[in-house]
Design a protein around this motif. Structure first.
Motif, PDB file in Angstrom:
ATOM      1  N   GLY A 152      72.091   3.709 -57.896  1.00 23.59           N
ATOM      2  CA  GLY A 152      71.629   4.878 -57.178  1.00 23.59           C
ATOM      3  C   GLY A 152      70.485   5.577 -57.887  1.00 23.59           C
ATOM      4  N   GLU A 153      70.512   5.570 -59.222  1.00 25.02           N
ATOM      5  CA  GLU A 153      69.425   6.181 -59.986  1.00 25.02           C
ATOM      6  C   GLU A 153      68.113   5.441 -59.755  1.00 25.02           C
ATOM      7  OE1 GLU A 153      68.400   9.437 -62.429  1.00 25.02           O
ATOM      8  OE2 GLU A 153      70.427   8.876 -61.806  1.00 25.02           O
ATOM      9  N   ASP A 154      68.179   4.110 -59.663  1.00 23.71           N
ATOM     10  CA  ASP A 154      66.980   3.328 -59.352  1.00 23.71           C
ATOM     11  C   ASP A 154      66.396   3.745 -58.009  1.00 23.71           C
ATOM     12  OD1 ASP A 154      67.026   1.809 -61.670  1.00 23.71           O
ATOM     13  OD2 ASP A 154      68.265   0.236 -60.783  1.00 23.71           O
ATOM     14  N   LEU A 155      67.252   3.896 -57.016  1.00 20.58           N
ATOM     15  CA  LEU A 155      66.786   4.296 -55.686  1.00 20.58           C
ATOM     16  C   LEU A 155      66.130   5.679 -55.735  1.00 20.58           C
ATOM     17  CD1 LEU A 155      69.811   3.146 -53.493  1.00 20.58           C
ATOM     18  CD2 LEU A 155      67.602   2.008 -53.753  1.00 20.58           C
ATOM     19  N   ALA A 156      66.730   6.596 -56.478  1.00 19.37           N
ATOM     20  CA  ALA A 156      66.172   7.947 -56.584  1.00 19.37           C
ATOM     21  C   ALA A 156      64.796   7.924 -57.234  1.00 19.37           C
ATOM     22  CB  ALA A 156      67.121   8.848 -57.374  1.00 19.37           C
ATOM     23  N   VAL A 157      64.642   7.151 -58.303  1.00 25.52           N
ATOM     24  CA  VAL A 157      63.342   7.064 -58.976  1.00 25.52           C
ATOM     25  C   VAL A 157      62.290   6.473 -58.042  1.00 25.52           C
ATOM     26  CG1 VAL A 157      62.071   5.995 -60.868  1.00 25.52           C
ATOM     27  CG2 VAL A 157      64.345   6.924 -61.273  1.00 25.52           C
ATOM     28  N   GLY A 158      62.674   5.432 -57.298  1.00 25.52           N
ATOM     29  CA  GLY A 158      61.741   4.829 -56.362  1.00 25.52           C
ATOM     30  C   GLY A 158      61.288   5.806 -55.296  1.00 25.52           C
ATOM     31  N   VAL A 159      62.219   6.581 -54.769  1.00 27.78           N
ATOM     32  CA  VAL A 159      61.864   7.579 -53.754  1.00 27.78           C
ATOM     33  C   VAL A 159      60.937   8.640 -54.332  1.00 27.78           C
ATOM     34  CG1 VAL A 159      62.782   9.411 -52.278  1.00 27.78           C
ATOM     35  CG2 VAL A 159      63.933   7.200 -52.372  1.00 27.78           C
ATOM     36  N   VAL A 160      61.217   9.072 -55.560  1.00 31.00           N
ATOM     37  CA  VAL A 160      60.360  10.061 -56.218  1.00 31.00           C
ATOM     38  C   VAL A 160      58.932   9.542 -56.342  1.00 31.00           C
ATOM     39  CG1 VAL A 160      59.889  11.188 -58.428  1.00 31.00           C
ATOM     40  CG2 VAL A 160      62.195  11.244 -57.473  1.00 31.00           C
ATOM     41  N   MET A 161      58.775   8.318 -56.791  1.00 34.13           N
ATOM     42  CA  MET A 161      57.449   7.744 -56.988  1.00 34.13           C
ATOM     43  C   MET A 161      56.695   7.608 -55.672  1.00 34.13           C
ATOM     44  SD  MET A 161      58.431   4.839 -59.838  1.00 34.13           S
ATOM     45  CE  MET A 161      56.739   4.362 -60.193  1.00 34.13           C
ATOM     46  N   ILE A 162      57.371   7.102 -54.646  1.00 32.85           N
ATOM     47  CA  ILE A 162      56.716   6.899 -53.358  1.00 32.85           C
ATOM     48  C   ILE A 162      56.356   8.231 -52.715  1.00 32.85           C
ATOM     49  CG2 ILE A 162      57.098   6.076 -51.001  1.00 32.85           C
ATOM     50  CD1 ILE A 162      58.741   3.799 -52.188  1.00 32.85           C
ATOM     51  N   ALA A 163      57.249   9.221 -52.808  1.00 31.68           N
ATOM     52  CA  ALA A 163      56.989  10.520 -52.193  1.00 31.68           C
ATOM     53  C   ALA A 163      55.792  11.206 -52.838  1.00 31.68           C
ATOM     54  CB  ALA A 163      58.234  11.403 -52.305  1.00 31.68           C
ATOM     55  N   LEU A 164      55.720  11.200 -54.166  1.00 28.62           N
ATOM     56  CA  LEU A 164      54.621  11.883 -54.844  1.00 28.62           C
ATOM     57  C   LEU A 164      53.298  11.144 -54.649  1.00 28.62           C
ATOM     58  CD1 LEU A 164      56.465  12.928 -58.116  1.00 28.62           C
ATOM     59  CD2 LEU A 164      55.848  14.365 -56.171  1.00 28.62           C
ATOM     60  N   ALA A 165      53.344   9.809 -54.675  1.00 25.70           N
ATOM     61  CA  ALA A 165      52.122   9.052 -54.408  1.00 25.70           C
ATOM     62  C   ALA A 165      51.673   9.244 -52.960  1.00 25.70           C
ATOM     63  CB  ALA A 165      52.350   7.566 -54.696  1.00 25.70           C
ATOM     64  N   GLY A 166      52.631   9.298 -52.040  1.00 27.00           N
ATOM     65  CA  GLY A 166      52.289   9.538 -50.649  1.00 27.00           C
ATOM     66  C   GLY A 166      51.658  10.902 -50.439  1.00 27.00           C
ATOM     67  N   ALA A 167      52.173  11.917 -51.131  1.00 19.60           N
ATOM     68  CA  ALA A 167      51.594  13.261 -51.027  1.00 19.60           C
ATOM     69  C   ALA A 167      50.167  13.279 -51.566  1.00 19.60           C
ATOM     70  CB  ALA A 167      52.466  14.256 -51.782  1.00 19.60           C
ATOM     71  N   ALA A 168      49.938  12.579 -52.678  1.00 18.23           N
ATOM     72  CA  ALA A 168      48.590  12.529 -53.246  1.00 18.23           C
ATOM     73  C   ALA A 168      47.635  11.803 -52.306  1.00 18.23           C
ATOM     74  CB  ALA A 168      48.625  11.843 -54.610  1.00 18.23           C
ATOM     75  N   ALA A 169      48.078  10.677 -51.738  1.00 19.82           N
ATOM     76  CA  ALA A 169      47.231   9.927 -50.809  1.00 19.82           C
ATOM     77  C   ALA A 169      46.939  10.746 -49.558  1.00 19.82           C
ATOM     78  CB  ALA A 169      47.908   8.615 -50.440  1.00 19.82           C
ATOM     79  N   TRP A 170      47.920  11.495 -49.086  1.00 14.89           N
ATOM     80  CA  TRP A 170      47.731  12.348 -47.914  1.00 14.89           C
ATOM     81  C   TRP A 170      46.590  13.333 -48.148  1.00 14.89           C
ATOM     82  CZ3 TRP A 170      52.151  13.197 -44.172  1.00 14.89           C
ATOM     83  CH2 TRP A 170      51.783  14.029 -43.120  1.00 14.89           C
ATOM     84  N   GLN A 171      46.555  13.912 -49.341  1.00 13.41           N
ATOM     85  CA  GLN A 171      45.514  14.888 -49.660  1.00 13.41           C
ATOM     86  C   GLN A 171      44.168  14.225 -49.906  1.00 13.41           C
ATOM     87  OE1 GLN A 171      47.412  18.525 -51.917  1.00 13.41           O
ATOM     88  NE2 GLN A 171      48.343  16.639 -52.672  1.00 13.41           N
ATOM     89  N   LEU A 172      44.174  13.009 -50.432  1.00 15.27           N
ATOM     90  CA  LEU A 172      42.920  12.282 -50.595  1.00 15.27           C
ATOM     91  C   LEU A 172      42.284  11.986 -49.240  1.00 15.27           C
ATOM     92  CD1 LEU A 172      43.780   9.652 -53.356  1.00 15.27           C
ATOM     93  CD2 LEU A 172      42.354  11.670 -53.584  1.00 15.27           C
ATOM     94  N   ARG A 173      43.115  11.724 -48.257  1.00 14.82           N
ATOM     95  CA  ARG A 173      42.605  11.366 -46.936  1.00 14.82           C
ATOM     96  C   ARG A 173      42.132  12.588 -46.154  1.00 14.82           C
ATOM     97  NH1 ARG A 173      42.836   7.233 -43.332  1.00 14.82           N
ATOM     98  NH2 ARG A 173      42.897   7.778 -41.116  1.00 14.82           N
ATOM     99  N   ALA A 174      42.924  13.650 -46.166  1.00 20.91           N
ATOM    100  CA  ALA A 174      42.636  14.791 -45.301  1.00 20.91           C
ATOM    101  C   ALA A 174      42.053  15.991 -46.035  1.00 20.91           C
ATOM    102  CB  ALA A 174      43.906  15.206 -44.554  1.00 20.91           C
ATOM    103  N   GLY A 175      42.008  15.955 -47.362  1.00 25.26           N
ATOM    104  CA  GLY A 175      41.414  17.057 -48.098  1.00 25.26           C
ATOM    105  C   GLY A 175      42.324  18.270 -48.179  1.00 25.26           C
ATOM    106  N   SER A 176      41.704  19.428 -48.379  1.00 23.88           N
ATOM    107  CA  SER A 176      42.462  20.651 -48.614  1.00 23.88           C
ATOM    108  C   SER A 176      43.265  21.100 -47.397  1.00 23.88           C
ATOM    109  CB  SER A 176      41.512  21.782 -49.037  1.00 23.88           C
ATOM    110  OG  SER A 176      40.523  21.995 -48.032  1.00 23.88           O
ATOM    111  N   GLY A 177      42.919  20.603 -46.212  1.00 29.10           N
ATOM    112  CA  GLY A 177      43.649  20.994 -45.016  1.00 29.10           C
ATOM    113  C   GLY A 177      44.988  20.312 -44.862  1.00 29.10           C
ATOM    114  N   ALA A 178      45.331  19.427 -45.780  1.00 32.99           N
ATOM    115  CA  ALA A 178      46.570  18.657 -45.658  1.00 32.99           C
ATOM    116  C   ALA A 178      47.664  19.174 -46.572  1.00 32.99           C
ATOM    117  CB  ALA A 178      46.293  17.191 -45.971  1.00 32.99           C
TER     118      ALA A 178
END
Length: 217
Positions: A152-178
């Motif tokens: 379960g800890e492995d799954l939690a770490v994976g979700v953390v990594m994907i969520a934070l990378a996804g948030a960063a990519a979201w902002q790279l794509r849409a800029g400050s409005g995202a």
């Protein structure tokens, strides 16, 4: 002002490697802190200060939620439940080098992230300058950690990594409005940390064998 791509990439790679290899009850807590730190230089260069607030907020929220939930879980009466450190598909001694498998996954993610950073057009400058590499590498390592997960800890770490990378990519794509959308994605990281901390705290609250025998009639 020039952008040091090697420096940006080094920060993201270091954070991703730490997160994909870390073990133990604090693995998710460590990941939710090191990933924002590793992605912060890239986000600062491409999206500015407001975007940094999203990552910093996710890190602080994950740390506070994880510690608070774990402490609360230890105070409640113990009941049988899932230990996030016990492999779900095989006994611990029966696993063949889980950390070695994750190290191999981290190596495999490098060429994949490199291809994505130079061929996937996200935002105005990332596809040209390769600035997407740290984000893509963290996302790739998180996905691979989910694939090779045994606990379960492995799954939690994976979700953390994907969520934070996804948030960063979201902002790279849409800029400050995202900011709002990115914050919603990043919120998955503290949630995953909280679940792992709750399960770990509940298991740590388990009475010792001697105490259990004394408590039984």
């Amino acid at each position: 002002m020039g952008i040091s791509e090697p420096l940006l990439s080094a920060a993201g790679i270091a954070a991703a490697v730490i997160a994909i290899l870390v073990d133990g009850r604090n693995a998710a807590l460590i990941a939710v802190v090191v990933i924002p730190a590793g992605l912060a230089p890239t986000v600062a260069v491409t999206s500015g200060g407001p975007a940094l607030v999203v990552l910093a907020g996710a890190a602080v929220a994950g740390l506070v939620v994880g510690l608070a939930v774990r402490r609360a879980a230890r105070r409640l009466p113990w009941v049988a439940g899932l230990d996030p450190l016990i492999p779900a598909f095989a006994p611990a001694r029966g696993l063949f080098g889980p950390r070695s498998a994750r190290a191999a996954a981290a190596a495999i993610a490098i060429p994949l992230a490199s291809w994505v950073s130079f061929n996937v057009p996200i935002g105005e400058v990332t596809a040209v300058q390769g600035l997407l590499f740290p984000v893509a590498y963290v996302w790739g390592c998180g996905t691979l950690r989910l694939i090779v997960a045994r606990t379960g800890e492995d799954l939690a770490v994976g979700v953390v990594m994907i969520a934070l990378a996804g948030a960063a990519a979201w902002q790279l794509r849409a800029g400050s409005g995202a900011i709002i959308g990115a914050a919603g994605v990043a919120a998955l990281a503290p949630l995953a940390v909280g679940v792992a901390a709750w399960l770990g705290g509940r298991h740590q609250a388990r009475p010792a064998a001697g105490q259990a025998a004394e408590a039984s009639p």
